[in-house]
Write a protein that holds these residues in place. Sequence first.
Motif, PDB file in Angstrom:
ATOM      1  N   PHE A   8       0.891  -1.156   0.000  1.00 41.54           N
ATOM      2  CA  PHE A   8       0.000   0.000   0.000  1.00 41.54           C
ATOM      3  C   PHE A   8       0.932   1.210   0.000  1.00 41.54           C
ATOM      4  O   PHE A   8       1.596   1.487   0.993  1.00 41.54           O
ATOM      5  N   THR A   9       1.007   1.872  -1.151  1.00 39.88           N
ATOM      6  CA  THR A   9       2.004   2.931  -1.288  1.00 39.88           C
ATOM      7  C   THR A   9       1.351   4.306  -1.225  1.00 39.88           C
ATOM      8  O   THR A   9       0.374   4.569  -1.925  1.00 39.88           O
ATOM      9  N   ILE A  10       1.923   5.145  -0.389  1.00 40.84           N
ATOM     10  CA  ILE A  10       1.503   6.543  -0.320  1.00 40.84           C
ATOM     11  C   ILE A  10       2.645   7.361  -0.928  1.00 40.84           C
ATOM     12  O   ILE A  10       3.756   7.377  -0.394  1.00 40.84           O
ATOM     13  N   ALA A  11       2.374   7.975  -2.073  1.00 33.78           N
ATOM     14  CA  ALA A  11       3.384   8.783  -2.768  1.00 33.78           C
ATOM     15  C   ALA A  11       3.157  10.246  -2.418  1.00 33.78           C
ATOM     16  O   ALA A  11       2.049  10.764  -2.580  1.00 33.78           O
ATOM     17  N   VAL A  12       4.198  10.904  -1.927  1.00 38.02           N
ATOM     18  CA  VAL A  12       4.070  12.322  -1.547  1.00 38.02           C
ATOM     19  C   VAL A  12       5.119  13.106  -2.328  1.00 38.02           C
ATOM     20  O   VAL A  12       6.313  13.028  -2.038  1.00 38.02           O
ATOM     21  N   ASP A  13       4.683  13.822  -3.356  1.00 38.73           N
ATOM     22  CA  ASP A  13       5.604  14.605  -4.174  1.00 38.73           C
ATOM     23  C   ASP A  13       5.372  16.092  -3.976  1.00 38.73           C
ATOM     24  O   ASP A  13       4.297  16.505  -3.497  1.00 38.73           O
ATOM     25  N   GLY A  14       6.349  16.882  -4.384  1.00 33.93           N
ATOM     26  CA  GLY A  14       6.182  18.326  -4.316  1.00 33.93           C
ATOM     27  C   GLY A  14       7.521  19.023  -4.254  1.00 33.93           C
ATOM     28  O   GLY A  14       8.560  18.378  -4.127  1.00 33.93           O
ATOM     29  N   PRO A  15       7.502  20.363  -4.359  1.00 38.59           N
ATOM     30  CA  PRO A  15       8.753  21.127  -4.369  1.00 38.59           C
ATOM     31  C   PRO A  15       9.388  21.214  -2.978  1.00 38.59           C
ATOM     32  O   PRO A  15       8.772  20.819  -1.984  1.00 38.59           O
ATOM     33  N   ALA A  16      10.597  21.745  -2.947  1.00 38.35           N
ATOM     34  CA  ALA A  16      11.359  21.862  -1.698  1.00 38.35           C
ATOM     35  C   ALA A  16      10.605  22.690  -0.663  1.00 38.35           C
ATOM     36  O   ALA A  16       9.977  23.701  -0.996  1.00 38.35           O
TER      37      ALA A  16
END
Length: 207
Positions: A8-16
Amino acid sequence: MTLTYAPFTIAVDGPAAAGKGTISKALARHFMVAHLDTGLLYRAVGRKTLDGVGAIEAAQALTADDLHTDDLRTPEVAQAASRVAVIAEVRSALFDFQRAFARRAGGAVLDGRDIGTVICPEAEVKLYVTASAQVRAMRRLQELTDAGHATDFARVLADVEARDARDMGRADSPLRPAEDAVTIDTSDLTIAQAVDAAVAQVNQRRT
Ligand code: DC
């Protein structure tokens, strides 16, 4: 209670400095899943290039010990990380480790730039955590000042903007929200509000 034994993958992306790290750590605690800050991999490679090691060579030889170096959080290392991150061979050398971590039994949360788009496009939850460049620079300035680094707002803002431009503009795995990502803009949120919003998104997608 853990989420499930199946991946169960939670992907958290975003800028610095948008709050990805804080949100990801809180999600890992809340749902009792493992957490990987993928920026640390690029920082460890970037750190080695500052000592004259080639980026691809450093990425291919990376070990767990390299992630525990004290000075991975400096602005110089952040810029070096962003520079090595444009190299396709560096990204591919780090792919398998991240991919395996993402699909480990019991679930995982990974934060980075390309988790929902490249590392784990089938992630059950994809969050895109962002905030205005001004707010992110203010937060980073506070962190750096607290850690004893002498700097000023204009310099931190310029660093944040340079890193955004490089991370979003590169040809290989540029930073962008996955089509099915939910955006959380933390500019006007407290940490507690941002974490609550993220927890609510994960809960919605649990079966
Ligand atoms: O999240 P961070 O600030 O520690 O990341 C440092 C740099 O590493 C970032 O500017 C771009 C790169 N990076 C990346 O290209 N892909 C990731 N998944 C994580 C970080």
